[in-house]
Write a protein that holds these residues in place. Sequence first.
Motif, mmCIF file in Angstrom:
data_model
loop_
_atom_site.group_PDB
_atom_site.id
_atom_site.type_symbol
_atom_site.label_atom_id
_atom_site.label_comp_id
_atom_site.label_asym_id
_atom_site.label_seq_id
_atom_site.Cartn_x
_atom_site.Cartn_y
_atom_site.Cartn_z
ATOM 1 N N PHE A 115 0.810 -1.219 0.000
ATOM 2 C CA PHE A 115 0.000 0.000 0.000
ATOM 3 C C PHE A 115 0.838 1.262 0.000
ATOM 4 O O PHE A 115 0.386 2.304 -0.478
ATOM 5 N N LEU A 116 2.057 1.177 0.498
ATOM 6 C CA LEU A 116 2.975 2.300 0.310
ATOM 7 C C LEU A 116 3.256 2.496 -1.168
ATOM 8 O O LEU A 116 3.360 3.634 -1.654
ATOM 9 N N GLY A 117 3.400 1.387 -1.895
ATOM 10 C CA GLY A 117 3.637 1.468 -3.331
ATOM 11 C C GLY A 117 2.430 1.968 -4.099
ATOM 12 O O GLY A 117 2.552 2.748 -5.045
ATOM 13 N N LEU A 118 1.242 1.539 -3.695
ATOM 14 C CA LEU A 118 0.016 1.926 -4.396
ATOM 15 C C LEU A 118 -0.376 3.371 -4.083
ATOM 16 O O LEU A 118 -0.644 4.160 -4.992
ATOM 17 N N ALA A 119 -0.471 3.691 -2.799
ATOM 18 C CA ALA A 119 -0.930 5.019 -2.367
ATOM 19 C C ALA A 119 -0.264 5.327 -1.037
ATOM 20 O O ALA A 119 -0.827 5.045 0.025
ATOM 21 N N TRP A 120 0.920 5.922 -1.086
ATOM 22 C CA TRP A 120 1.721 6.064 0.126
ATOM 23 C C TRP A 120 1.037 6.874 1.242
ATOM 24 O O TRP A 120 1.233 6.557 2.418
ATOM 25 N N PRO A 121 0.206 7.899 0.935
ATOM 26 C CA PRO A 121 -0.459 8.588 2.056
ATOM 27 C C PRO A 121 -1.377 7.653 2.848
ATOM 28 O O PRO A 121 -1.435 7.726 4.077
ATOM 29 N N VAL A 122 -2.091 6.782 2.136
ATOM 30 C CA VAL A 122 -2.967 5.818 2.813
ATOM 31 C C VAL A 122 -2.125 4.824 3.599
ATOM 32 O O VAL A 122 -2.453 4.467 4.738
ATOM 33 N N PRO A 152 -9.571 -0.160 4.342
ATOM 34 C CA PRO A 152 -10.555 0.196 3.303
ATOM 35 C C PRO A 152 -11.211 1.555 3.551
ATOM 36 O O PRO A 152 -11.507 2.284 2.599
ATOM 37 N N LEU A 153 -11.438 1.879 4.822
ATOM 38 C CA LEU A 153 -12.050 3.169 5.149
ATOM 39 C C LEU A 153 -11.116 4.325 4.789
ATOM 40 O O LEU A 153 -11.551 5.351 4.251
ATOM 41 N N LEU A 154 -9.822 4.152 5.063
ATOM 42 C CA LEU A 154 -8.842 5.178 4.708
ATOM 43 C C LEU A 154 -8.728 5.327 3.196
ATOM 44 O O LEU A 154 -8.611 6.440 2.674
ATOM 45 N N MET A 155 -8.771 4.196 2.497
ATOM 46 C CA MET A 155 -8.687 4.233 1.032
ATOM 47 C C MET A 155 -9.906 4.940 0.444
ATOM 48 O O MET A 155 -9.791 5.737 -0.494
ATOM 49 N N ALA A 157 -11.825 7.161 2.033
ATOM 50 C CA ALA A 157 -11.748 8.572 2.412
ATOM 51 C C ALA A 157 -10.770 9.347 1.539
ATOM 52 O O ALA A 157 -10.962 10.537 1.281
ATOM 53 N N ALA A 158 -9.732 8.659 1.064
ATOM 54 C CA ALA A 158 -8.726 9.309 0.221
ATOM 55 C C ALA A 158 -9.173 9.429 -1.227
ATOM 56 O O ALA A 158 -8.481 10.041 -2.046
ATOM 57 N N GLY A 159 -10.317 8.831 -1.566
ATOM 58 C CA GLY A 159 -10.840 8.924 -2.928
ATOM 59 C C GLY A 159 -10.013 8.172 -3.946
ATOM 60 O O GLY A 159 -9.918 8.588 -5.112
ATOM 61 N N GLN A 160 -9.420 7.045 -3.531
ATOM 62 C CA GLN A 160 -8.579 6.272 -4.443
ATOM 63 C C GLN A 160 -9.437 5.483 -5.430
ATOM 64 O O GLN A 160 -10.651 5.382 -5.297
ATOM 65 N N ALA A 163 -9.868 0.007 -8.051
ATOM 66 C CA ALA A 163 -8.900 -1.094 -7.954
ATOM 67 C C ALA A 163 -8.219 -1.069 -6.595
ATOM 68 O O ALA A 163 -8.072 -2.108 -5.934
ATOM 69 N N TYR A 164 -7.801 0.114 -6.168
ATOM 70 C CA TYR A 164 -7.121 0.237 -4.882
ATOM 71 C C TYR A 164 -8.070 -0.067 -3.729
ATOM 72 O O TYR A 164 -7.683 -0.677 -2.721
ATOM 73 N N LEU A 165 -9.319 0.380 -3.861
ATOM 74 C CA LEU A 165 -10.314 0.113 -2.822
ATOM 75 C C LEU A 165 -10.601 -1.386 -2.726
ATOM 76 O O LEU A 165 -10.681 -1.949 -1.629
#
Length: 201
Positions: A115-122, A152-155, A157-160, A163-165
């Motif tokens: 998940f750092l690779g996909l969306a590091w803020p999440v 999943p809730l963070l993902m 909330a981040a509007g990802q 696929a990421y969700l």
Amino acid sequence: MILTTLLLIAIGYVLGAIPSGYLAARWMKGIDLRDCGSGSTGATNVLRNVGKVPALVVFLIDVGKGALAVLLTKAFGLNDWLQVLAGLAALAGHIWPIWLGFKGGKAVATGFGMFLGLAWPVGLACFGLFMAVISIFRIVSLASVVAALGLPLLMLAAGQSSAYLAVSLVAALLVLWRHRSNVQRLIAGTEPRIGQKQTAT
């Protein structure tokens, strides 16, 4: 492109299957980590049976495995879903490594790296949640489960992307499934805290 995708997914599995915890225990203590404590080859079992420094090294390697599997697909310009497949391949490799008879770790650190690779803020937010729980309760499995449920809730909330969700939901279920015995001990009040030995189950 199909061959490239298949190759990158295979590389993701091989990366995930690198048995860092098992090797650390073998090299430093001459033990098979699968026969100790929880039987997991992850950093938590290394911490309990080998030591703090080896556990930290194993944790960083396992995080790197998940991150690298995803970053390689990004470097080749593959879309979100294919990035997710490579990340899941790394998780599968860590949980079911071919070199160890398909008995590996619980994929928390490797999942964090993915998940750092996909969306590091999440990924960082999820790690913050993990650290907050562990600092209060000093129980690694509880922190892992809470972070998995929050992912999943963070993902979302981040509007990802979808696929990421979707992969965050899959990863959360994987972590919960791999921690099912820990959850039973948490409910029974017998799950060890940091610094306590865990008997084989």
